[in-house]
Write an enzyme that holds these catalytic residues in place. Structure first.
Site, mmCIF file in Angstrom:
data_model
loop_
_atom_site.group_PDB
_atom_site.id
_atom_site.type_symbol
_atom_site.label_atom_id
_atom_site.label_comp_id
_atom_site.label_asym_id
_atom_site.label_seq_id
_atom_site.Cartn_x
_atom_site.Cartn_y
_atom_site.Cartn_z
ATOM 1 N N HIS A 38 0.856 -1.194 0.000
ATOM 2 C CA HIS A 38 0.000 0.000 0.000
ATOM 3 C C HIS A 38 0.894 1.246 0.000
ATOM 4 C CE1 HIS A 38 -2.271 3.037 2.592
ATOM 5 N NE2 HIS A 38 -2.958 2.983 1.471
ATOM 6 N N HIS A 47 2.419 11.187 -1.652
ATOM 7 C CA HIS A 47 1.445 10.826 -0.612
ATOM 8 C C HIS A 47 1.583 11.871 0.487
ATOM 9 C CE1 HIS A 47 -0.007 7.943 2.757
ATOM 10 N NE2 HIS A 47 -1.040 8.501 2.158
#
Length: 324
Positions: free
Chosen positions: A37, A114
């Site tokens: 992830h 991110h």
């Protein structure tokens, strides 16, 4: 790109090549495949600006507290410790990729992102390609599922980059149930690119994003996560797609505030690990079972070996059928 902090376990560097012959004709959509992830978040550039997808509250927090704020953010944004090469050597075959441009960047460079920015996309893809060149029977899934500040010219740039880096390794779109190791090895394909953007309809090797559904539990509660994962698998997937089970807990703002200095791994992931591993080990791959399983900090708790070992249940079931 920064070097890896985690150590890879080389037992699974060629796990696909090592599968018994009876598995070579099983569709990859019916196999158990470990994934990561936010795969690129092993490297977070604290000198970079805040990503364009971040809310105004985060932007303001960083503008007031600067580097200190970014160091704290990093503890919660970094979901992996191993770089792409080490993840691949350890057995990871699915990569969750989020792409962004930097504000006012004259070079129109593409970055993984991110919250803060990571390495350039080209650096990451080249690491993956180098591994594949040295491991000709291993296959990877690249899932480009979020795009921030990315316009048509950037999409075109990324498509060109994929062609340049992977060339003949790219597998054109076919029916998911036709994708077996035998098929890929015969064609010498090693890369399936999933692209969650209409551009996928224009390029033969871009698999539409809807062929890789990845339902997200969006919870900090391990019990709710397991319930969600089980319900998702029970519902499993539109026919003819791959499928991602995200064994991932998502912190709320209150969780982050309580564990600000300790970070995601210590506050959430490690504590929830036993229950998450128990769920993984109870699963079976197949048309009505799991397919791709992703996690944070993939080196923890024998996650990778637990997922790969699920494939051997296919063999046990075949043997049971033969016995009867």
């Amino acid at each position: 790109m920064a070097s890896s902090h985690g150590r890879s376990d080389l037992r699974f560097a060629d796990w696909m090549a090592s599968l018994p012959q009876s598995m070579h004709t099983v569709p990859l959509a019916n196999m158990a495949i470990p994934g990561s992830h936010d795969s690129f978040s092993f490297y977070i550039d604290e000198a970079s600006p805040v990503g364009p997808e971040q809310p105004e509250t985060v932007q303001n927090f960083v503008s007031v507290f600067g580097t200190v704020a970014k160091k704290l953010m990093r503890k919660w944004l970094a979901t992996q410790t191993m770089n792409f090469t080490c993840q691949l050597e350890a057995g990871i075959r699915f990569f969750d990729l989020r792409i962004s441009t930097k504000p006012r960047d004259p070079d129109n460079e593409l970055y993984f992102a991110h919250g803060l920015f990571s390495a350039t996309v080209r650096e990451g893809l080249e690491q993956i390609s180098s591994f594949l060149s040295a491991h000709a029977k291993e296959v990877v899934f690249l899932d480009f599922n979020h795009f921030y500040g990315v316009q048509n010219l950037h999409h075109e740039k990324l498509v060109t980059m994929l062609k340049e880096v992977f060339g003949e390794k790219l597998c054109p779109v076919i029916f998911a149930q036709e994708v077996t190791l035998k098929y890929l090895w015969e064609k010498e394909y090693q890369v399936l690119v999933f692209y969650h953007h209409p551009m996928a309809l224009e390029v033969p090797f871009l698999w539409p994003g809807q062929m890789m559904p990845a339902p997200w539990a969006n919870t900090t509660d391990p019990e709710k996560l397991v319930q969600f994962l089980q319900a998702s698998v029970t519902d499993r997937r539109r026919k003819g797609t791959f499928f991602v089970s995200q064994v991932v807990l998502t912190p709320k703002a209150s969780t982050v505030m309580k564990g600000m200095a300790s970070g995601l791994r210590e506050t959430i992931t490690e504590r929830a690990l036993p229950g998450m591993m128990q769920w993984i080990r109870s699963q079976r791959p197949g048309e009505n079972g799991i397919n791709i399983i992703t996690a944070d900090f993939v080196e923890l708790g024998e996650f990778i070996s637990a997922v790969i070992s699920l494939n051997y249940h296919h063999l046990n079931e075949d043997e049971d059928d033969d016995a009867t």
